[in-house]
Design an enzyme around this catalytic site. Structure first.
Site, PDB file in Angstrom:
ATOM      1  N   ASP A   1      -8.878  -5.285  12.841  1.00 59.39           N
ATOM      2  CA  ASP A   1      -8.654  -3.656  12.681  1.00 59.39           C
ATOM      3  C   ASP A   1      -8.129  -3.664  11.266  1.00 59.39           C
ATOM      4  O   ASP A   1      -6.921  -3.380  10.989  1.00 59.39           O
ATOM      5  CB  ASP A   1      -7.772  -3.239  13.634  1.00 59.39           C
ATOM      6  CG  ASP A   1      -7.592  -1.683  13.450  1.00 59.39           C
ATOM      7  OD1 ASP A   1      -8.429  -1.033  12.628  1.00 59.39           O
ATOM      8  OD2 ASP A   1      -6.703  -1.215  14.189  1.00 59.39           O
TER       9      ASP A   1
ATOM     10  N   HIS B   1     -10.336   3.802  18.203  1.00 57.42           N
ATOM     11  CA  HIS B   1      -9.937   2.611  18.663  1.00 57.42           C
ATOM     12  C   HIS B   1     -10.700   2.139  19.973  1.00 57.42           C
ATOM     13  O   HIS B   1     -10.555   1.060  20.237  1.00 57.42           O
ATOM     14  CB  HIS B   1      -8.494   2.865  19.011  1.00 57.42           C
ATOM     15  CG  HIS B   1      -7.640   2.852  17.711  1.00 57.42           C
ATOM     16  ND1 HIS B   1      -7.001   4.116  17.144  1.00 57.42           N
ATOM     17  CD2 HIS B   1      -7.285   1.909  16.856  1.00 57.42           C
ATOM     18  CE1 HIS B   1      -6.410   4.006  16.084  1.00 57.42           C
ATOM     19  NE2 HIS B   1      -6.689   2.383  15.936  1.00 57.42           N
TER      20      HIS B   1
ATOM     21  N   GLU C   1      -0.579   0.776  13.742  1.00 52.53           N
ATOM     22  CA  GLU C   1      -0.158   1.781  14.241  1.00 52.53           C
ATOM     23  C   GLU C   1       0.056   1.700  15.901  1.00 52.53           C
ATOM     24  O   GLU C   1       0.652   2.518  16.703  1.00 52.53           O
ATOM     25  CB  GLU C   1      -0.870   3.380  13.900  1.00 52.53           C
ATOM     26  CG  GLU C   1      -2.122   3.448  14.530  1.00 52.53           C
ATOM     27  CD  GLU C   1      -3.332   2.730  13.821  1.00 52.53           C
ATOM     28  OE1 GLU C   1      -3.256   1.391  13.531  1.00 52.53           O
ATOM     29  OE2 GLU C   1      -4.114   3.342  12.843  1.00 52.53           O
TER      30      GLU C   1
ATOM     31  N   GLN D   1       0.843  -1.068   0.017  1.00 57.23           N
ATOM     32  CA  GLN D   1      -0.005   0.037   0.086  1.00 57.23           C
ATOM     33  C   GLN D   1       0.908   1.205  -0.085  1.00 57.23           C
ATOM     34  O   GLN D   1       2.196   1.267   0.011  1.00 57.23           O
ATOM     35  CB  GLN D   1      -0.806   0.042   1.109  1.00 57.23           C
ATOM     36  CG  GLN D   1      -0.074  -0.553   2.390  1.00 57.23           C
ATOM     37  CD  GLN D   1      -1.251  -0.882   3.735  1.00 57.23           C
ATOM     38  OE1 GLN D   1      -2.338  -1.200   3.392  1.00 57.23           O
ATOM     39  NE2 GLN D   1      -0.552  -1.355   4.624  1.00 57.23           N
TER      40      GLN D   1
ATOM     41  N   GLY E   1      -2.747 -11.864   7.807  1.00 54.27           N
ATOM     42  CA  GLY E   1      -3.633 -12.351   8.574  1.00 54.27           C
ATOM     43  C   GLY E   1      -4.384 -13.525   8.202  1.00 54.27           C
ATOM     44  O   GLY E   1      -4.810 -14.510   9.054  1.00 54.27           O
TER      45      GLY E   1
END
Lengths: 290, 290, 290, 290
Positions: free
Chosen positions: A161, A66, A90, A35, A143
């Site tokens: 997430d 979050h 992050e 990305q 994942g």
């Protein structure tokens, strides 16, 4: 009054509009194998992570996202000890998980090493050192692959997430029934799963795809959404479990569990979560879900 | 994918960003004695009213705003017969009020004749003929003056559908304690008042000004907010009454009153209102209201 | 400092950028059978005609474009009496032609009646009443058809004020060798033709297509270009004739002809035209025309 | 078709509009003690230097600006051996100067070390190693101070490659009569000076300020301008000398001098310069210089 000159982010907010944010500082802009990522400072929002032109997190309002992603799922589980996070490069999702004194181990799986490394360097304000917590392990891996191969099969809570369900073909498998089934295989029987689910208002079909797959895979689901200021649009979340019904999580119990586990939140609490789950979903006018 | 070329609206969304909407058609753009108004068609949102560069209402999502502004206040009152609307030139607030079979008279006071006339012409999709309902009366007058001089002093519900509290010095008196006190003088003792209150996230001080004035003027207040897709930001509402506590309006009672009065809504219902009022307010990080 | 809020035109300037202009007033926005047209007032540029999102003419700077399109061709011809204009709906090209006292008849052919009618109504500042000059005739017709069927075959000067050569498939035939050949059939043997030719910098191939076709059809050609402030990009012109070489038109002769015919210009004169024709063309770096 | 999403530069092009350019890559964005600088890659224009939100130079078209700034002044002088450049941090002006085999010494004075250092690192495509030419010396100093203190007082050509005359109070002294007088003191009596002079169309008063000061300070001046694609606007230049009249520099002499000194240019040649100087200046409609 903000002077809109110089470096700007033009974000494809929603389906029909653009959101214009002013960039005050650039820390890094990189094309990774997966990305395009940018670490910047945005007028009114502070430090921010941008992936593929979409704001992911900003210093000013990432807590809304979050906390809403993590805390209801954690609150729903009576004693979350092992937590799996997929995505969340992050480190703010990890930070939210580690707030819970019950947590003994938190595995965070992110496909993009660069996101994690740059976040470590530039987004201390978000991860707050979570990467160095001895309970945390960061795995750089797809994942989908991790879930296939995981040796640990006793997660109490799974937090997804991930990139938005409408973000292209790579996103779809991460919201599929198959993926949820495999995740169940590495969760305890009373495990709780939560995923962000895009924007039910602008991307209704993609949202319903997520909802239907989760409904098939789990006994209970709970839907909620909020507006994130720096996104300009709404974000949906769906929480799922075979053991616990999110609609039955009462404010007092929510707050008690937080208190007992030493968790302090900025935005979410039991009453607000109850409110959000009552509000439910937002669809475009004229849309009637079956 | 929307092609962003040609006529665009650049809306000062929130405090730090701009929202870019594509204009597909222009019906009218005028400078009235009070404001600049535009009646246009916007990509993804349909027909729209824009005042002083701010989107006011769009065909696609005005129901969210107008139902949330009107229906909780109407539901909170056991039998609203006389309703006063200040502002609301496009007629959608009036439409929501007139849905209630209990309503015998609805007075709508708007300062700007042009807004009303152009809305009659171009926004049938919003007012749905409400201007011709025999129960409705439209008064072209400054709301401040109307309230001073009104001969009718028995309104059950007052709905303030006004320019944002941060929209300049002209806006401030419309959210003042003095104005609310005068409004009380023309309401029944068990009257209900509701106002939109801007954006508590971006314009916190202005929001608190409204909240504090209403808290001083009325025994009960209830706060709620939502995101409006075409605004890109959140909108707050505050409902106030000396007789009825909005926090105690239960979903069943809300829905029963709607049913009995023949009201059909698209978005709001008792459960959702309960949710919204539990969610309450959203403030920027770090802000702690006393 | 211009505040960029509200109605904006986002113009696809050049190939890679956008030009943002502020709209202060909207007179009309229409979809005609041929194109989308907008009559607006633009900050810093005054009244303007926009077609298919491209600025065509603005009050402030249209004289640069129209003088450069018309006057060199008129000056090159020793006695232009009959002039044909194809395109030029706003009437400014016609205005420039009619400045010449030698002109006895000017036929303007535009495909789009709406452009002409709205221009009559809103752009008096451009056409300056030219449509009512007894020497002028406006024909609403496809230029390709007109040229095929024209009974008049003795034009001294032909002025092509057309959509850009890169504006889609409909534009190409208007810049073809076949079209130029047919135009020659309705011109006197010493006639002069001029066309705008797009932007040689950004649309080099399309420009060369025009240039090559004119070079094949006529003995002499002359190339020149300028920047138009409201376009943000350059515009090229090519003048062609079998009888007169534009490179040999000396400043004194240019100015003398203007003087004798009572023509007053704002920007162009003999010296400046000599300069422009010496400057010639601008190509992107690395491009070498054969 | 360029997709306008993600990082954008919004450049205040001209006085009334904005120019939108797409950023494909960010090399560095810094606040130096003097200005904000960005080294980026821009869609359609390649590597670029941006100072205080204004595009300074792009890979694709900087040759137009730098050749026009440097080569006419160099051509006007019969034997330029010592050249002073003030500004020009990216090294492209220096590159143009060093093309001339007559040049024995070129001193470049720039106030901002960061511009020079980042340019060395990221803009090799512009400076082409000029910084390492043994004839070149780079001095990091305020140009005003340098001119005051310079020990060398025998420059043949002075090239002022400075921030725009309308760029704020710091810019004005660099275009003042006093500055030009001091520069004359360090030039040979037959020296040639050239400066870029902003945009006569949009910043007419500022342009006239420059022109009048140069006219007072020197016997001859020559004005010319061009459009720079990535700027979207025009740029003016004024060349000045007590010994040589730029209006009398004939194309053949220009080309002969280039040839003899081994200079190869992309855009400028004798004929084109003659053309540019004949075209002269562009003013807004209605402006008549005395």
């Amino acid at each position: 009054m903000v002077e809109f000159e110089g470096l700007i982010i033009l974000e494809p907010a929603g389906k029909y509009t653009r959101h214009v944010l002013k960039v005050n500082k650039v820390y890094a802009v990189e094309k990774t194998p997966y990305q395009e990522i940018a670490f910047v400072e945005i007028e009114g929002f502070g430090k921010a992570l941008v992936i593929d032109n979409f704001i992911q997190s900003t210093e000013a309002d990432e807590h809304i996202y979050h906390e809403l992603l993590v805390q209801p799922a954690m609150a729903l589980h009576p004693k979350p000890e092992k937590v799996l996070i997929i995505g969340g490069g992050e480190g703010a999702t990890l930070r939210e998980v580690l707030k819970h004194s019950t947590v003994k181990r938190a595995v965070m799986v992110d496909i993009d090493r660069d996101v994690v490394e740059f976040s470590k360097k530039y987004l201390e304000v978000m991860h707050k050192g979570s990467f160095h917590d001895p309970r945390a392990e960061v795995v750089i891996m797809d994942g989908l692959v991790y879930v296939e191969k995981a040796s640990e099969r006793d997660f109490d809570v799974v937090i997804l997430d991930l990139t938005d369900p409408y973000a292209g073909p790579a996103a779809k498998p991460l919201y599929s029934y198959e993926f949820y089934s495999k995740l169940k295989n590495i969760m305890k029987r009373d495990g709780v799963l939560v995923t962000q689910a895009g924007s039910s208002y602008f991307y209704t079909q993609e949202y319903l795809y997520v909802k239907e797959n989760l409904s098939r895979a789990f006994k209970y689901i709970g839907e909620y959404w909020t507006w994130i200021p720096s996104f300009a649009v709404n974000v949906n979340f769906i929480i799922a479990s075979d053991a616990y019904n999110p609609l039955e999580l009462e404010p007092d119990e929510f707050d008690k569990r937080m208190r007992e586990r030493g968790v302090k939140n900025v935005y979410i609490d039991g009453r607000r979560f109850k409110g959000l789950i009552l509000v439910g979903v937002i669809y475009p006018r004229g849309f009637t879900p079956q």
